[in-house]
Design a protein around this motif. Structure first.
Motif, PDB file in Angstrom:
ATOM      1  N   ILE A  78       8.327   8.479  -5.175  1.00 23.99           N
ATOM      2  CA  ILE A  78       7.651   7.367  -5.857  1.00 23.99           C
ATOM      3  C   ILE A  78       8.448   6.895  -7.079  1.00 23.99           C
ATOM      4  O   ILE A  78       9.307   7.617  -7.594  1.00 23.99           O
ATOM      5  CB  ILE A  78       6.226   7.749  -6.333  1.00 23.99           C
ATOM      6  CG1 ILE A  78       6.267   8.860  -7.401  1.00 23.99           C
ATOM      7  CG2 ILE A  78       5.336   8.127  -5.164  1.00 23.99           C
ATOM      8  CD1 ILE A  78       5.012   8.949  -8.238  1.00 23.99           C
ATOM      9  N   PHE A 115       7.006   4.447  -2.426  1.00 21.85           N
ATOM     10  CA  PHE A 115       5.861   3.730  -3.005  1.00 21.85           C
ATOM     11  C   PHE A 115       6.034   3.638  -4.526  1.00 21.85           C
ATOM     12  O   PHE A 115       6.575   4.563  -5.144  1.00 21.85           O
ATOM     13  CB  PHE A 115       4.542   4.478  -2.733  1.00 21.85           C
ATOM     14  CG  PHE A 115       4.165   4.535  -1.284  1.00 21.85           C
ATOM     15  CD1 PHE A 115       3.439   3.502  -0.692  1.00 21.85           C
ATOM     16  CD2 PHE A 115       4.544   5.614  -0.492  1.00 21.85           C
ATOM     17  CE1 PHE A 115       3.101   3.553   0.663  1.00 21.85           C
ATOM     18  CE2 PHE A 115       4.213   5.680   0.855  1.00 21.85           C
ATOM     19  CZ  PHE A 115       3.488   4.638   1.434  1.00 21.85           C
ATOM     20  N   PHE A 117       3.720   3.668  -7.955  1.00 26.20           N
ATOM     21  CA  PHE A 117       2.473   4.412  -8.193  1.00 26.20           C
ATOM     22  C   PHE A 117       2.034   4.205  -9.631  1.00 26.20           C
ATOM     23  O   PHE A 117       2.857   4.214 -10.551  1.00 26.20           O
ATOM     24  CB  PHE A 117       2.761   5.902  -7.942  1.00 26.20           C
ATOM     25  CG  PHE A 117       1.598   6.805  -8.255  1.00 26.20           C
ATOM     26  CD1 PHE A 117       0.752   7.237  -7.238  1.00 26.20           C
ATOM     27  CD2 PHE A 117       1.348   7.232  -9.561  1.00 26.20           C
ATOM     28  CE1 PHE A 117      -0.321   8.064  -7.515  1.00 26.20           C
ATOM     29  CE2 PHE A 117       0.275   8.053  -9.844  1.00 26.20           C
ATOM     30  CZ  PHE A 117      -0.562   8.472  -8.818  1.00 26.20           C
ATOM     31  N   PHE A 133      -0.535  -4.072  -5.242  1.00 23.61           N
ATOM     32  CA  PHE A 133      -0.981  -2.679  -5.143  1.00 23.61           C
ATOM     33  C   PHE A 133      -2.280  -2.580  -4.336  1.00 23.61           C
ATOM     34  O   PHE A 133      -3.035  -3.546  -4.215  1.00 23.61           O
ATOM     35  CB  PHE A 133      -1.230  -2.082  -6.531  1.00 23.61           C
ATOM     36  CG  PHE A 133       0.030  -1.744  -7.287  1.00 23.61           C
ATOM     37  CD1 PHE A 133       0.485  -0.424  -7.348  1.00 23.61           C
ATOM     38  CD2 PHE A 133       0.758  -2.722  -7.944  1.00 23.61           C
ATOM     39  CE1 PHE A 133       1.632  -0.104  -8.043  1.00 23.61           C
ATOM     40  CE2 PHE A 133       1.929  -2.408  -8.651  1.00 23.61           C
ATOM     41  CZ  PHE A 133       2.358  -1.098  -8.697  1.00 23.61           C
ATOM     42  N   THR A 157      -6.434   4.747  -8.889  1.00 28.85           N
ATOM     43  CA  THR A 157      -5.049   5.092  -8.565  1.00 28.85           C
ATOM     44  C   THR A 157      -4.540   4.053  -7.584  1.00 28.85           C
ATOM     45  O   THR A 157      -5.198   3.771  -6.577  1.00 28.85           O
ATOM     46  CB  THR A 157      -5.000   6.500  -7.933  1.00 28.85           C
ATOM     47  OG1 THR A 157      -5.528   7.418  -8.881  1.00 28.85           O
ATOM     48  CG2 THR A 157      -3.592   6.893  -7.560  1.00 28.85           C
ATOM     49  N   VAL A 159      -1.235   2.211  -5.357  1.00 26.78           N
ATOM     50  CA  VAL A 159       0.105   2.367  -4.792  1.00 26.78           C
ATOM     51  C   VAL A 159       0.577   1.037  -4.206  1.00 26.78           C
ATOM     52  O   VAL A 159      -0.223   0.250  -3.709  1.00 26.78           O
ATOM     53  CB  VAL A 159       0.163   3.472  -3.708  1.00 26.78           C
ATOM     54  CG1 VAL A 159      -0.237   4.812  -4.289  1.00 26.78           C
ATOM     55  CG2 VAL A 159      -0.681   3.137  -2.494  1.00 26.78           C
ATOM     56  N   TRP A 169       0.918   5.887   3.896  1.00 25.85           N
ATOM     57  CA  TRP A 169       0.382   6.669   2.771  1.00 25.85           C
ATOM     58  C   TRP A 169      -0.728   7.561   3.306  1.00 25.85           C
ATOM     59  O   TRP A 169      -1.695   7.055   3.899  1.00 25.85           O
ATOM     60  CB  TRP A 169      -0.172   5.755   1.679  1.00 25.85           C
ATOM     61  CG  TRP A 169      -0.767   6.549   0.543  1.00 25.85           C
ATOM     62  CD1 TRP A 169      -2.060   6.990   0.447  1.00 25.85           C
ATOM     63  CD2 TRP A 169      -0.095   7.017  -0.621  1.00 25.85           C
ATOM     64  NE1 TRP A 169      -2.228   7.715  -0.703  1.00 25.85           N
ATOM     65  CE2 TRP A 169      -1.033   7.751  -1.381  1.00 25.85           C
ATOM     66  CE3 TRP A 169       1.216   6.903  -1.102  1.00 25.85           C
ATOM     67  CZ2 TRP A 169      -0.712   8.357  -2.598  1.00 25.85           C
ATOM     68  CZ3 TRP A 169       1.541   7.496  -2.311  1.00 25.85           C
ATOM     69  CH2 TRP A 169       0.586   8.216  -3.045  1.00 25.85           C
TER      70      TRP A 169
END
Ligand SMILES: CC(C)(COP(=O)(O)OP(=O)(O)OC[C@H]1O[C@@H](n2cnc3c(N)ncnc32)[C@H](O)[C@@H]1OP(=O)(O)O)[C@@H](O)C(=O)NCCC(=O)NCCS
Length: 182
Positions: A78, A115, A117, A133, A157, A159, A169
């Motif tokens: 990430i 990704f 993050f 995201f 959260t 990604v 993911w």
């Protein structure tokens, strides 16, 4: 007219860092005490992505660093992103969205990151969704920079796919950051 610069942390001058702190104070008035003295929270940045106005003052900023974390015990490469802000004078003009388009382009061309993050507050989830995201609903285990203890973070959260697709993911299991967040 804004000029975009990607600056490796060792090349960040103290003058530029002070300008970033001033800009973060303007963008995060509720964290004035913190950003008066700091230009990031948690993991030390590896790069800054900055938009500067015609007076060479920061109009937008984010910092990021690379790490292999684990998701359900499987490694994931990430770019962890933090200290995201657009100066109030420049907000609402798609500058934040452009900043993430620029970040994604840089990561695609120059890295093998899977990704991007970040963790955020509920209020800005919509912005990050507009910027590319997607929210994932797993607990995040990380080292809290304030308490210096390992803990589980339950906040939003997000990604963004870079070299992998969103459906790659893993949505089961804990996200272990193997260090501090950004
Ligand atoms: C959040 C922030 C970075 C957004 O930057 P910005 O340049 O104003 O956002 P943009 O103009 O690029 O907006 C892109 C989209 O997100 C939406 N959006 C922007 N800010 C939003 C917010 N706070 N809440 C919900 N949606 C938001 C916009 O409506 C726009 O939607 P559209 O694509 O449908 O037109 C900026 O407002 C900011 O710095 N805020 C204070 C600091 C902060 O909260 N940082 C994030 C910490 S996690």
């Amino acid at each position: 007219m804004l000029t975009w610069n990607l600056i490796p942390e060792p090349e960040l001058t103290s003058t530029r860092e002070a300008d970033i702190r001033r800009m973060l104070v303007a963008s995060f008035p509720e964290y004035t005490d913190f950003f008066t003295h700091n230009s990031f929270w948690g993991s030390k940045p590896e790069y800054r992505l900055i938009a500067e106005d015609s007076n060479q003052q920061p109009a937008a900023h984010l910092e990021f660093g690379y790490r292999t974390i684990t998701v359900a015990d499987a490694p994931v490469k990430i770019a962890g992103v933090g200290a995201v802000a657009v100066h109030p004078d420049h907000q609402g003009k798609q500058v934040g969205k452009l900043m993430f388009a620029n970040l994604r382009q840089y990561l695609l061309i120059n890295t093998d990151v899977e990704f991007a993050f970040l963790g955020c507050h509920d209020e800005v989830e919509k912005f990050y969704t507009a910027a590319g995201f997607t929210r994932v609903h797993q607990n995040v285990y990380n080292l809290n920079p304030d308490s210096n203890t390992w803990e589980t973070y339950h906040g939003p959260t997000m990604v963004m796919p870079i070299h992998k697709c969103l459906n790659e993911w893993r949505t089961d299991g804990i996200i272990h950051l193997r260090g501090m967040p950004w």
